[in-house]
Scaffold this motif. Structure first.
Motif, mmCIF file in Angstrom:
data_model
loop_
_atom_site.group_PDB
_atom_site.id
_atom_site.type_symbol
_atom_site.label_atom_id
_atom_site.label_comp_id
_atom_site.label_asym_id
_atom_site.label_seq_id
_atom_site.Cartn_x
_atom_site.Cartn_y
_atom_site.Cartn_z
ATOM 1 N N LEU A 1 0.842 -1.193 0.000
ATOM 2 C CA LEU A 1 0.000 0.000 0.000
ATOM 3 C C LEU A 1 0.872 1.236 0.000
ATOM 4 C CD1 LEU A 1 -2.399 -1.259 2.816
ATOM 5 C CD2 LEU A 1 -2.762 -1.442 0.344
ATOM 6 N N ASP A 2 0.260 2.385 -0.268
ATOM 7 C CA ASP A 2 1.044 3.613 -0.282
ATOM 8 C C ASP A 2 1.549 3.997 1.094
ATOM 9 O OD1 ASP A 2 -1.474 4.163 0.634
ATOM 10 O OD2 ASP A 2 -1.761 5.993 -0.548
ATOM 11 N N ASP A 3 0.973 3.348 2.131
ATOM 12 C CA ASP A 3 1.419 3.676 3.496
ATOM 13 C C ASP A 3 1.945 2.455 4.244
ATOM 14 O OD1 ASP A 3 -0.931 2.313 3.765
ATOM 15 O OD2 ASP A 3 -1.892 3.757 5.113
ATOM 16 N N GLY A 4 2.338 1.418 3.498
ATOM 17 C CA GLY A 4 2.880 0.238 4.164
ATOM 18 C C GLY A 4 2.478 -1.044 3.463
ATOM 19 N N GLU A 5 2.386 -2.125 4.229
ATOM 20 C CA GLU A 5 2.013 -3.424 3.675
ATOM 21 C C GLU A 5 0.922 -4.055 4.522
ATOM 22 O OE1 GLU A 5 5.574 -5.760 3.562
ATOM 23 O OE2 GLU A 5 6.217 -4.926 1.623
ATOM 24 N N HIS A 6 0.163 -4.956 3.897
ATOM 25 C CA HIS A 6 -0.898 -5.668 4.604
ATOM 26 C C HIS A 6 -0.843 -7.124 4.171
ATOM 27 C CE1 HIS A 6 -4.849 -5.449 6.822
ATOM 28 N NE2 HIS A 6 -4.902 -6.665 6.292
ATOM 29 N N ALA A 7 -0.581 -8.018 5.129
ATOM 30 C CA ALA A 7 -0.557 -9.444 4.823
ATOM 31 C C ALA A 7 -1.976 -9.948 4.588
ATOM 32 C CB ALA A 7 0.093 -10.210 5.966
ATOM 33 N N TYR A 8 -2.121 -10.932 3.710
ATOM 34 C CA TYR A 8 -3.447 -11.489 3.450
ATOM 35 C C TYR A 8 -3.367 -12.997 3.221
ATOM 36 C CZ TYR A 8 -2.361 -12.016 -1.537
ATOM 37 O OH TYR A 8 -1.798 -12.397 -2.726
ATOM 38 N N ASP A 9 -4.471 -13.658 3.522
ATOM 39 C CA ASP A 9 -4.644 -15.060 3.174
ATOM 40 C C ASP A 9 -5.620 -15.217 2.003
ATOM 41 O OD1 ASP A 9 -3.145 -16.486 5.460
ATOM 42 O OD2 ASP A 9 -4.419 -15.048 6.516
ATOM 43 N N GLN A 10 -6.455 -14.201 1.802
ATOM 44 C CA GLN A 10 -7.358 -14.149 0.655
ATOM 45 C C GLN A 10 -7.493 -12.703 0.227
ATOM 46 O OE1 GLN A 10 -11.409 -15.403 1.384
ATOM 47 N NE2 GLN A 10 -11.953 -15.376 -0.784
ATOM 48 N N PHE A 11 -7.437 -12.484 -1.097
ATOM 49 C CA PHE A 11 -7.545 -11.129 -1.618
ATOM 50 C C PHE A 11 -8.571 -11.104 -2.752
ATOM 51 C CE2 PHE A 11 -5.215 -7.464 -3.942
ATOM 52 C CZ PHE A 11 -6.058 -6.532 -3.358
ATOM 53 N N VAL A 12 -9.631 -10.306 -2.579
ATOM 54 C CA VAL A 12 -10.670 -10.142 -3.589
ATOM 55 C C VAL A 12 -10.588 -8.719 -4.115
ATOM 56 C CG1 VAL A 12 -13.139 -10.289 -4.099
ATOM 57 C CG2 VAL A 12 -12.134 -11.782 -2.342
ATOM 58 N N TRP A 13 -10.652 -8.566 -5.443
ATOM 59 C CA TRP A 13 -10.493 -7.236 -6.046
ATOM 60 C C TRP A 13 -11.775 -6.804 -6.751
ATOM 61 C CZ3 TRP A 13 -7.668 -3.102 -5.645
ATOM 62 C CH2 TRP A 13 -7.658 -2.148 -6.672
ATOM 63 N N THR A 14 -12.340 -5.684 -6.314
ATOM 64 C CA THR A 14 -13.521 -5.094 -6.949
ATOM 65 C C THR A 14 -13.275 -3.612 -7.191
ATOM 66 O OG1 THR A 14 -14.563 -4.572 -4.816
ATOM 67 C CG2 THR A 14 -15.030 -6.730 -5.756
ATOM 68 N N GLY A 15 -12.025 -3.269 -7.466
ATOM 69 C CA GLY A 15 -11.588 -1.880 -7.407
ATOM 70 C C GLY A 15 -11.785 -1.037 -8.645
ATOM 71 N N GLY A 16 -12.569 -1.496 -9.600
ATOM 72 C CA GLY A 16 -12.819 -0.635 -10.748
ATOM 73 C C GLY A 16 -13.120 -1.423 -12.002
ATOM 74 N N ILE A 17 -13.534 -0.699 -13.048
ATOM 75 C CA ILE A 17 -13.882 -1.341 -14.311
ATOM 76 C C ILE A 17 -13.165 -0.660 -15.457
ATOM 77 C CG2 ILE A 17 -16.125 -2.173 -13.544
ATOM 78 C CD1 ILE A 17 -17.403 0.236 -14.943
ATOM 79 N N THR A 18 -13.013 -1.418 -16.530
ATOM 80 C CA THR A 18 -12.453 -0.897 -17.770
ATOM 81 C C THR A 18 -13.304 -1.412 -18.915
ATOM 82 O OG1 THR A 18 -10.393 -0.638 -19.024
ATOM 83 C CG2 THR A 18 -10.878 -2.839 -18.171
#
Length: 378
Positions: A224-241
């Protein structure tokens, strides 16, 4: 003459149904879709927690159309100058008028590792993948779940996964974090609606992080722009093209919803500014409400072309909405006019919207199944 509708989502299906009643006799109507099924997209998140819901929200287009011919194919390109649609397998279709309604695709913005490691939510197979990944987190004894993008889709996914953990009695072992680059969740919606949505998420212990930008992703860490975030699952709904059928573009259209003289756009496939200068949000409701104007304008163009007349005056669309609705786990937030509802009242509204849509555009059997599922939430 031939009219082609590209895409069987909200805008494509409802436009097709209106054109079935309005186009002159002898005009061929063709609906092209890459799956052959109409997906009730605004209910897709519910299939994460309840896979049995899949049958209720995926309906063969042949069951929903009468006059139109349904063709299952992927659109690879639209040559608007030649009025030819290029399909997978090398086939092509000539058209006299077309409606581009095949929606948008998930945007990854060139962020390193994002497409490789994140799971989107656009199709039934995505919902199944999100469920499998979450079950793996549960089987491991818990972990960190991250949802990127806090529009309505991201809100619903985060709420659904947090509710899933509660249902399994493991909410203390599962952390759900919702990331949003802008200053608030559901940033395109009214402030009182956003406030109620935020409260529903926090009630389910969803950690909301706004003004946070994803810069890279690897196997286990979101940078991230302010650090890091550990994850076990990552779902992305952050925009469309834009859809690949238009080369990744989302053409801008005005209130007549016209891309060119014979091609119209509806839904997420295009960026719409209505007759009052309002930039229309990419939402299912907008596609549903625009279908009347698209169908009317296509009909006017076809009738004028058949009579050898000049381009007709086209109807201008103004986007008006009675309100907004979003599910958050077993809860919901509904806005009708200036009033915002949560709790039992919002759930009743949520259920009635789903039932009405399926009863009108799907089937009574599927509508009943929605009621049965919703009764479990009340």
């Amino acid at each position: 003459m031939r009219v082609v509708v590209l895409g069987g989502g909200y805008g494509g299906l409802l436009t097709t149904r209106k054109l079935e009643d309005r186009l002159p006799d002898g005009v061929e109507l063709l609906l092209v879709d890459d799956t052959g099924d109409h997906l009730v997209q605004h209910e897709l998140h519910r299939a994460i927690r309840r896979p049995s819901f899949t049958d209720a929200i995926s309906i063969p287009l042949t069951e929903l159309t009468e006059r139109a011919t349904v063709r299952v194919a992927d659109v690879e390109a639209v040559d608007r100058e030649e009025r030819v649609v290029e399909l997978d397998g090398g086939d092509s279709i000539e058209y006299d008028a077309a409606v581009v309604a095949f929606g948008a695709e998930t945007a990854y913005y060139g962020i390193e590792g994002l497409e490789e490691y994140a799971t989107p939510l656009k199709r039934l197979e995505h919902a199944a993948a999100v469920r499998r990944e979450f079950e793996a987190v549960l089987e491991a004894g818990g972990g960190e779940v991250v949802v990127g993008g806090a529009g309505l889709s991201g809100v619903q996914v985060a709420g659904e996964l947090a509710q899933y953990a509660r249902d399994e009695g493991v909410e203390s072992h599962v952390s759900v974090t919702l990331l949003e680059q802008r200053s608030d969740i559901a940033p395109s919606f009214p402030a009182n609606f956003r406030d109620a949505v935020r409260d529903e998420l926090r009630e389910r212990d969803v950690d909301i992080r706004t003004e946070t930008t994803v810069t890279a992703v690897d196997d286990g860490t979101v940078s991230l722009d302010d650090g890091e975030h550990a994850y076990d699952q990552f779902v992305w709904t952050g925009g469309i093209t834009g859809n690949h059928g238009l080369g990744g573009d989302r053409p801008s259209v005005r209130a007549d919803l016209r891309i060119d003289d014979r091609t119209f756009g509806i839904g997420d496939a295009v960026e719409i500014t209505d007759a009052e200068g309002t930039v229309v949000p990419a939402a299912a409701l907008a596609a549903v409400r625009a279908s009347e104007t698209v169908a009317e304008n296509v009909t006017r163009v076809v009738e004028a072309a058949r009579e050898g007349e000049p381009r007709p005056r086209l109807k201008q669309w103004v986007f008006d909405t009675p309100g907004w609705l979003v599910s958050v786990g077993d809860g919901a937030v509904a806005q009708l006019g200036p009033e915002v509802f949560t709790g039992a009242a919002a759930n009743v509204i949520k259920s009635s919207v789903g039932v009405t849509y399926l009863a009108e555009h799907g089937s009574l059997r599927r509508a009943v199944s929605v009621v049965q599922e919703d009764l479990r939430d009340l």
